[in-house]
Scaffold this motif. Structure first.
Motif, PDB file in Angstrom:
ATOM      1  N   UNK B 179      -2.331  24.868  15.322  1.00  0.00           N
ATOM      2  CA  UNK B 179      -3.465  23.965  15.586  1.00  0.00           C
ATOM      3  C   UNK B 179      -3.096  22.558  15.114  1.00  0.00           C
ATOM      4  N   UNK B 180      -3.213  21.592  16.017  1.00  0.00           N
ATOM      5  CA  UNK B 180      -2.955  20.197  15.672  1.00  0.00           C
ATOM      6  C   UNK B 180      -4.246  19.428  15.867  1.00  0.00           C
ATOM      7  N   UNK B 181      -4.595  18.585  14.901  1.00  0.00           N
ATOM      8  CA  UNK B 181      -5.806  17.792  15.099  1.00  0.00           C
ATOM      9  C   UNK B 181      -5.690  16.420  14.455  1.00  0.00           C
ATOM     10  N   UNK B 182      -6.476  15.489  14.977  1.00  0.00           N
ATOM     11  CA  UNK B 182      -6.567  14.167  14.351  1.00  0.00           C
ATOM     12  C   UNK B 182      -7.999  13.991  13.882  1.00  0.00           C
ATOM     13  N   UNK B 183      -8.183  13.239  12.819  1.00  0.00           N
ATOM     14  CA  UNK B 183      -9.527  12.941  12.333  1.00  0.00           C
ATOM     15  C   UNK B 183      -9.459  11.772  11.355  1.00  0.00           C
ATOM     16  N   UNK B 184     -10.614  11.170  11.118  1.00  0.00           N
ATOM     17  CA  UNK B 184     -10.698  10.159  10.059  1.00  0.00           C
ATOM     18  C   UNK B 184     -11.562  10.685   8.912  1.00  0.00           C
ATOM     19  N   UNK B 185     -12.005  11.953   9.039  1.00  0.00           N
ATOM     20  CA  UNK B 185     -12.844  12.561   7.996  1.00  0.00           C
ATOM     21  C   UNK B 185     -11.914  13.344   7.056  1.00  0.00           C
ATOM     22  N   UNK B 186     -11.671  12.801   5.880  1.00  0.00           N
ATOM     23  CA  UNK B 186     -10.673  13.393   4.995  1.00  0.00           C
ATOM     24  C   UNK B 186     -11.116  14.724   4.387  1.00  0.00           C
ATOM     25  N   UNK B 187     -12.442  14.882   4.197  1.00  0.00           N
ATOM     26  CA  UNK B 187     -12.903  16.160   3.635  1.00  0.00           C
ATOM     27  C   UNK B 187     -12.611  17.298   4.619  1.00  0.00           C
ATOM     28  N   UNK B 214      -0.717  14.363  -2.282  1.00  0.00           N
ATOM     29  CA  UNK B 214      -1.542  13.981  -3.435  1.00  0.00           C
ATOM     30  C   UNK B 214      -0.645  13.675  -4.642  1.00  0.00           C
ATOM     31  N   UNK B 215       0.380  14.507  -4.831  1.00  0.00           N
ATOM     32  CA  UNK B 215       1.321  14.277  -5.947  1.00  0.00           C
ATOM     33  C   UNK B 215       2.069  12.967  -5.754  1.00  0.00           C
ATOM     34  N   UNK B 216       2.505  12.756  -4.506  1.00  0.00           N
ATOM     35  CA  UNK B 216       3.287  11.573  -4.170  1.00  0.00           C
ATOM     36  C   UNK B 216       2.495  10.294  -4.462  1.00  0.00           C
ATOM     37  N   UNK B 217       1.198  10.343  -4.153  1.00  0.00           N
ATOM     38  CA  UNK B 217       0.351   9.152  -4.344  1.00  0.00           C
ATOM     39  C   UNK B 217      -0.372   9.167  -5.689  1.00  0.00           C
ATOM     40  N   UNK B 218      -0.145  10.205  -6.458  1.00  0.00           N
ATOM     41  CA  UNK B 218      -0.758  10.385  -7.787  1.00  0.00           C
ATOM     42  C   UNK B 218      -2.280  10.247  -7.716  1.00  0.00           C
ATOM     43  N   UNK B 222      -7.752  13.203  -1.213  1.00  0.00           N
ATOM     44  CA  UNK B 222      -6.950  12.739  -0.067  1.00  0.00           C
ATOM     45  C   UNK B 222      -7.369  11.344   0.393  1.00  0.00           C
ATOM     46  N   UNK B 223      -8.690  11.104   0.366  1.00  0.00           N
ATOM     47  CA  UNK B 223      -9.206   9.817   0.829  1.00  0.00           C
ATOM     48  C   UNK B 223      -8.586   8.658   0.046  1.00  0.00           C
ATOM     49  N   UNK B 224      -8.468   8.833  -1.273  1.00  0.00           N
ATOM     50  CA  UNK B 224      -7.895   7.778  -2.121  1.00  0.00           C
ATOM     51  C   UNK B 224      -6.379   7.668  -1.883  1.00  0.00           C
ATOM     52  N   UNK B 225      -5.752   8.824  -1.683  1.00  0.00           N
ATOM     53  CA  UNK B 225      -4.295   8.806  -1.420  1.00  0.00           C
ATOM     54  C   UNK B 225      -3.999   8.033  -0.139  1.00  0.00           C
ATOM     55  N   UNK B 226      -4.815   8.289   0.897  1.00  0.00           N
ATOM     56  CA  UNK B 226      -4.622   7.601   2.187  1.00  0.00           C
ATOM     57  C   UNK B 226      -4.897   6.104   2.013  1.00  0.00           C
ATOM     58  N   UNK B 228      -4.479   4.366  -0.635  1.00  0.00           N
ATOM     59  CA  UNK B 228      -3.312   3.799  -1.340  1.00  0.00           C
ATOM     60  C   UNK B 228      -2.186   3.464  -0.375  1.00  0.00           C
ATOM     61  N   UNK B 229      -1.976   4.377   0.604  1.00  0.00           N
ATOM     62  CA  UNK B 229      -0.884   4.150   1.571  1.00  0.00           C
ATOM     63  C   UNK B 229      -1.224   2.945   2.458  1.00  0.00           C
ATOM     64  N   UNK B 230      -2.523   2.878   2.836  1.00  0.00           N
ATOM     65  CA  UNK B 230      -2.913   1.846   3.803  1.00  0.00           C
ATOM     66  C   UNK B 230      -2.997   0.454   3.199  1.00  0.00           C
ATOM     67  N   UNK B 231      -3.321   0.358   1.898  1.00  0.00           N
ATOM     68  CA  UNK B 231      -3.488  -0.966   1.271  1.00  0.00           C
ATOM     69  C   UNK B 231      -2.278  -1.871   1.485  1.00  0.00           C
ATOM     70  N   UNK B 232      -1.067  -1.455   1.093  1.00  0.00           N
ATOM     71  CA  UNK B 232       0.082  -2.341   1.337  1.00  0.00           C
ATOM     72  C   UNK B 232       0.383  -2.536   2.813  1.00  0.00           C
TER      73      UNK B 232
END
Lengths: 260, 234
Positions: B179-187, B214-218, B222-226, B228-232
């Motif tokens: 199953x592959x899916x896209x979403x903007x709802x992190x929960x 989650x480990x990679x972004x500490x 998930x919402x906060x991890x994403x 973090x990636x998007x900010x820079x």
């Protein structure tokens, strides 16, 4: 293709614009019959209206239908069917409902007046043939325009201009050319230019088949000489067929390469 | 099962996918995430044959799918924005999909799952946005396909239907589906995804398990991890 045709047709026969279009012709034909019960005269009056109105409705409805169906097309593209079947089915479904509206709207009110046994039946069939052919050609052009122009406003603009061009501007340029070169023998140029406009072809075939070429003076005589014979009619019908075939093949080619 | 090889797609001067290489070998639920315009929908559309790549290949079970359509018998798709022909009813649309595909349908289970029994006689123009999305899910999930692709499936769903959708997808995963899916709802991702692919500017930024990200972004969520990636990136 047949399955897509079936569901497109099911959808469009219940479409409110299509119902309005059918009702318009039902009322128009009934009103004309009330004014004059002469079936041949009514058919000729209708030919004057359909030659302008059917290309306009064909091109506008075609563009509107395509833009309204972009999500539906994507839904169909995810099914195990070819792009060719999807577009052929959708287009033919739309063309069939447009044609059905015309045949029903014009033909039905004439039945109580005895059109089926009247000598005016031939005249009516020519008028219907032209109206249906123009609907098919202009709705094909509509699909081409809408597939090419992603922006809806631009698409509608091109569609309206195309209709205006073939219905009015083309004839203006045509007359200007005739006026400018009136001292030269331009019969062949005239015949050639007519072939590039399906509305003109439809008008001329109707006029010639209804024996009204005498009203057109010398031009009418030239046209009668060339197109008036059965060979001429075959030529006109063949050119009209090319007007259907070429845009249809272009749509299929575009559908094969396009991203959705 | 699916191999995306050196996939490139650009729209005029905009490179949407750049030499994308991904392999989906096993069953499970993969969320394809990324900011708007990162190429998520284009990637899924390439898999479905709606968008034709400029170069590269997509292979399903070893065979290239480019310019083919028969393979879609094995692919179920739930599109993003359902706009069906407005004068058709739900029953007619189900019948249409049945006419176009072969196999056993699961419509009764899905009608019950999304509580659609009383909506199927209505024309599309009379359905609410939420019910339209439920019908969209019903049509997309109607057949028992080994590959299921969903584009923003949770849009417009009420909490109960969302819960039922999650349960259905988890059940499908347990039956060995990919199953592959896209979403903007992190929960939604946290609740069901086994695997995450994060796309950024048409390339893969992250490809791994949710916990790894989650480990990679500490981060714990998930919402906060994403974010973090998007900010820079922004």
């Amino acid at each position: 293709m047949g399955k897509i045709f079936k569901y497109t047709f099911y959808d469009l026969v219940r479409n409110r614009w299509m119902i309005f279009y059918t009702s318009f012709f039902l009322m128009l034909t009934s009103a004309l019959l009330l004014i004059s019960p002469d079936l041949a005269k009514v058919a000729i009056s209708l030919s004057n209206i359909t030659v302008i109105l059917t290309p306009l409705v064909g091109i506008l409805f075609g563009v509107m239908y395509y833009y309204g169906s972009t999500d539906y097309i994507q839904f169909l593209l995810a099914q195990p069917i070819s792009r060719r079947s999807i577009f052929a089915g959708m287009y033919t479904g739309m063309a069939a409902s447009l044609s059905g509206s015309l045949i029903l709207g014009i033909g039905l009110p004439m039945i109580p007046y005895g059109i089926l046994t009247s000598p005016a039946l031939g005249t009516l069939l020519i008028v219907l043939f032209m109206a249906v052919t123009l609907s098919i050609i202009f709705s094909l052009l509509a699909f081409l325009i809408a597939m090419r122009a992603k922006n809806k406003i631009r698409g509608f603009g091109i569609a309206i201009f195309s209709w205006l061009f073939f219905a009015l501007i083309y004839d203006g340029i045509f007359l200007l050319l005739l006026l400018l070169f009136k001292d030269y023998p331009i019969e062949n140029l005239t015949l050639g230019l007519i072939s590039f406009n399906p509305i003109d072809l439809a008008r001329i075939l109707t006029l010639l088949k209804l024996d009204m070429s005498a009203m057109m003076g010398y031009t009418g005589a030239v046209l009668q000489k060339f197109f008036g014979t059965s060979q001429g009619s075959i030529i006109i019908v063949s050119i009209l067929f090319l007007w259907v075939l070429v845009p249809y093949l272009l749509i299929m080619r575009m559908a094969h390469k396009k991203d959705f | 099962m699916i191999q995306v090889q050196q996939l490139c797609k650009s729209y005029r001067t905009n490179d949407v996918l750049s030499n994308l290489d991904i392999a989906f070998q096993h069953e499970g639920i993969t969320a394809i995430l990324g900011p708007n315009g990162s190429g998520k929908t284009t990637l899924l559309k390439c898999m479905l044959g709606m968008v034709l790549p400029d170069s590269g290949d997509i292979r399903i079970n070893g065979s290239s799918i480019l310019h083919k359509y028969n393979y879609r018998d094995q692919v179920c798709h739930v599109p993003q924005t359902p706009h069906f022909p407005e004068n058709l009813t739900g029953h007619e649309l189900i019948q249409m999909v049945r006419d176009l595909r072969s196999g056993v349908t699961r419509e009764n289970d899905l009608i019950q799952l999304f509580n659609l029994k009383h909506e199927l006689d209505k024309k599309m123009s009379r359905l609410s946005g939420g019910n339209l999305q439920k019908l969209n899910l019903l049509l997309g999930l109607l057949y028992d396909c080994p590959l299921i692709i969903l584009d923003e499936p949770s849009t417009g769903l009420d909490p109960l239907s969302l819960q039922n959708l999650k349960a259905w997808l988890l059940q499908e995963r347990d039956h060995g589906k990919l199953i592959l899916f896209t979403t903007h709802i992190m929960s939604f991702v946290e609740d069901i995804a086994d695997h995450i692919i994060f796309l950024l500017d048409g390339t893969i930024y992250f490809n791994g398990q949710l916990q790894e990200l989650l480990r990679h972004e500490q981060e714990e969520k998930l919402e906060r991890a994403i974010a973090n990636i998007l900010k820079p990136a922004l």
